[in-house]
Design a protein around this motif. Structure first.
Motif, PDB file in Angstrom:
ATOM      1  N   GLN A  50       6.186   5.954  10.361  1.00 24.60           N
ATOM      2  CA  GLN A  50       6.324   7.311   9.996  1.00 24.60           C
ATOM      3  C   GLN A  50       6.160   8.299  11.181  1.00 24.60           C
ATOM      4  N   ARG A  51       5.668   7.807  12.357  1.00 20.50           N
ATOM      5  CA  ARG A  51       5.971   8.704  13.698  1.00 20.50           C
ATOM      6  C   ARG A  51       7.035   8.545  14.093  1.00 20.50           C
ATOM      7  N   CYS A  77       0.925  -1.234  -0.010  1.00 22.20           N
ATOM      8  CA  CYS A  77      -0.007  -0.050  -0.092  1.00 22.20           C
ATOM      9  C   CYS A  77       0.852   1.322   0.103  1.00 22.20           C
ATOM     10  N   THR A 102      -0.490   7.100   4.012  1.00 24.19           N
ATOM     11  CA  THR A 102      -0.058   6.450   4.982  1.00 24.19           C
ATOM     12  C   THR A 102      -1.146   5.231   4.808  1.00 24.19           C
ATOM     13  N   CYS A 103      -0.473   4.130   5.410  1.00 25.65           N
ATOM     14  CA  CYS A 103      -1.285   2.743   5.401  1.00 25.65           C
ATOM     15  C   CYS A 103      -1.282   2.553   7.061  1.00 25.65           C
ATOM     16  N   PRO A 104      -2.276   2.032   7.441  1.00 25.63           N
ATOM     17  CA  PRO A 104      -2.187   1.758   8.757  1.00 25.63           C
ATOM     18  C   PRO A 104      -1.081   0.996   9.423  1.00 25.63           C
ATOM     19  N   GLU A 105      -0.604   0.049   8.458  1.00 29.34           N
ATOM     20  CA  GLU A 105       0.690  -0.676   8.744  1.00 29.34           C
ATOM     21  C   GLU A 105       1.805   0.275   8.818  1.00 29.34           C
ATOM     22  N   THR A 106       1.977   1.346   8.338  1.00 32.94           N
ATOM     23  CA  THR A 106       3.074   2.141   8.509  1.00 32.94           C
ATOM     24  C   THR A 106       3.218   3.297   9.045  1.00 32.94           C
ATOM     25  N   SER A 107       2.088   4.009   9.668  1.00 33.39           N
ATOM     26  CA  SER A 107       1.814   4.975  10.361  1.00 33.39           C
ATOM     27  C   SER A 107       2.742   5.120  11.763  1.00 33.39           C
ATOM     28  N   ALA A 108       3.151   3.918  12.444  1.00 35.06           N
ATOM     29  CA  ALA A 108       4.174   3.935  13.473  1.00 35.06           C
ATOM     30  C   ALA A 108       5.460   4.257  12.963  1.00 35.06           C
TER      31      ALA A 108
END
Length: 128
Positions: free
Chosen positions: A94-95, A77, A86-92
């Motif tokens: 990215q933060r 994604c 963003t994808c839910p799997e990558t937001s951490a």
């Protein structure tokens, strides 16, 4: 490989022209499994048309501060959709990257203030 299949594939030079990436960068991405190439009958690497989107997306993520290892860990994604947010799997991840950038900015701001003080006072101030 038949001629009709080869016509649907891009040479590394064509991919470089389409994306603005260097041939060297494209080889690097391919060697790190961020792209998928196959060998044409002449032995040269060729890439599917989708590689244009992938290279552009890789460039965007590198410009945001992600390493190739980070990018490789992202799900399709993020890697396969040009301009993907963003994808839910990558937001951490990215933060975490944002926090790292913010720490670097704070460090640079401290260094800048220290240098400005040095210039204003004509001497290096003691460490805080």
């Amino acid at each position: 490989m038949t001629q009709s299949i080869e016509q649907k594939l891009l040479s590394i030079g064509e991919l470089a022209r389409e994306t603005g990436a260097s041939v060297r960068s494209i080889r690097h991405y391919d060697e790190h499994a961020l792209l998928t190439s196959v060998r044409a009958t002449n032995g040269y690497r060729v890439f599917p048309i989708a590689a244009i989107t992938q290279v552009r997306q890789i460039q965007r993520m590198i410009a945001t501060g992600f390493s190739l290892a980070d990018i490789l860990s992202f799900p399709d994604c993020m890697r396969m959709i040009e301009g993907a947010g963003t994808c839910p799997e990558t937001s951490a991840a990215q933060r975490k990257r944002l926090a790292s950038i913010e720490r670097q900015i704070a460090d640079l701001e401290r260094r800048r203030a220290r240098l400005l003080k040095t210039l204003a006072e004509g001497a290096v101030p003691p460490l805080d």
